[in-house]
Design a protein around this motif. Sequence first.
Motif, PDB file in Angstrom:
ATOM      1  N   THR A  33      -3.494   5.710  -5.560  1.00 35.64           N
ATOM      2  CA  THR A  33      -4.102   6.047  -4.266  1.00 35.64           C
ATOM      3  C   THR A  33      -5.458   5.381  -4.040  1.00 35.64           C
ATOM      4  N   ASP A  34      -6.103   4.904  -5.105  1.00 34.63           N
ATOM      5  CA  ASP A  34      -7.382   4.214  -4.983  1.00 34.63           C
ATOM      6  C   ASP A  34      -7.087   2.718  -4.859  1.00 34.63           C
ATOM      7  N   GLN A  35      -7.072   2.213  -3.629  1.00 33.19           N
ATOM      8  CA  GLN A  35      -6.615   0.853  -3.381  1.00 33.19           C
ATOM      9  C   GLN A  35      -7.678   0.026  -2.671  1.00 33.19           C
TER      10      GLN A  35
ATOM     11  N   LYS B   3       1.126   3.978  -3.086  1.00 35.97           N
ATOM     12  CA  LYS B   3       0.717   5.360  -2.815  1.00 35.97           C
ATOM     13  C   LYS B   3       1.778   6.347  -3.275  1.00 35.97           C
TER      14      LYS B   3
ATOM     15  N   ARG C 280       0.833  -1.202   0.000  1.00 34.18           N
ATOM     16  CA  ARG C 280       0.000   0.000   0.000  1.00 34.18           C
ATOM     17  C   ARG C 280       0.869   1.254   0.000  1.00 34.18           C
TER      18      ARG C 280
END
Length: 209
Positions: free
Chosen positions: A175-177, A170, A166
């Motif tokens: 960022t959309d995880q 990032k 993560r």
Amino acid sequence: MTNLLYVTCNLSSQNRSCTLSLGQEFLDEYLSWHPQDEVQVLDLYRDIVQRTDEDVMNVWRRTLREEESVALSDEERRKVTRIWRLADQFARCEKYVFVTHSINLWFPAEFKMYVDAVCVPNRTYRHTPEGMEGILPKLQRRSLHLHAGPPVPFGSEQDLSVPYLRAILKVLGVTDQETVLLHDDAPEKGPEAEQEAARQRLLKLARSF
């Protein structure tokens, strides 16, 4: 059309791995809803990744000193060309699916080698006075991480795989995880209710991912 990169790292066959079988179900469902998208598949045990060794590090140091015009040796060029190919593939994609499992509280070594191969100075990131900064084109990037934790507990210690990936994503601009976790990768050992809940969540995600 969107490019999706589907990365697996598992020595088990699909029928012996929850993550691989669930990941394939997700991919099939995804393609049924997004037939126009292009999917690129990497199996990190089949598609050999160049490790970061002394030759590669020497090129990175010269890159960071902006000495890219210095001629590379044949061996340096052979190695970094393989890494550049993976970094460029990563940069071209807008969506990423990682299907992994834990060994001793972390990823298999092959997966860490892949992360090192896509984190390339002045190609996917740069150094700034504030630290490392991603330089990928400003696209809406999304990731899904399907991960099975260690099959047995390590006392009170926690698996480090998910927070590590993560953080790296990032920094690179993803960022959309989404993360889907299982407690074991073996189909006969994991709780059936957990596996079915993961399956339903993945099928739902596939429609809008």
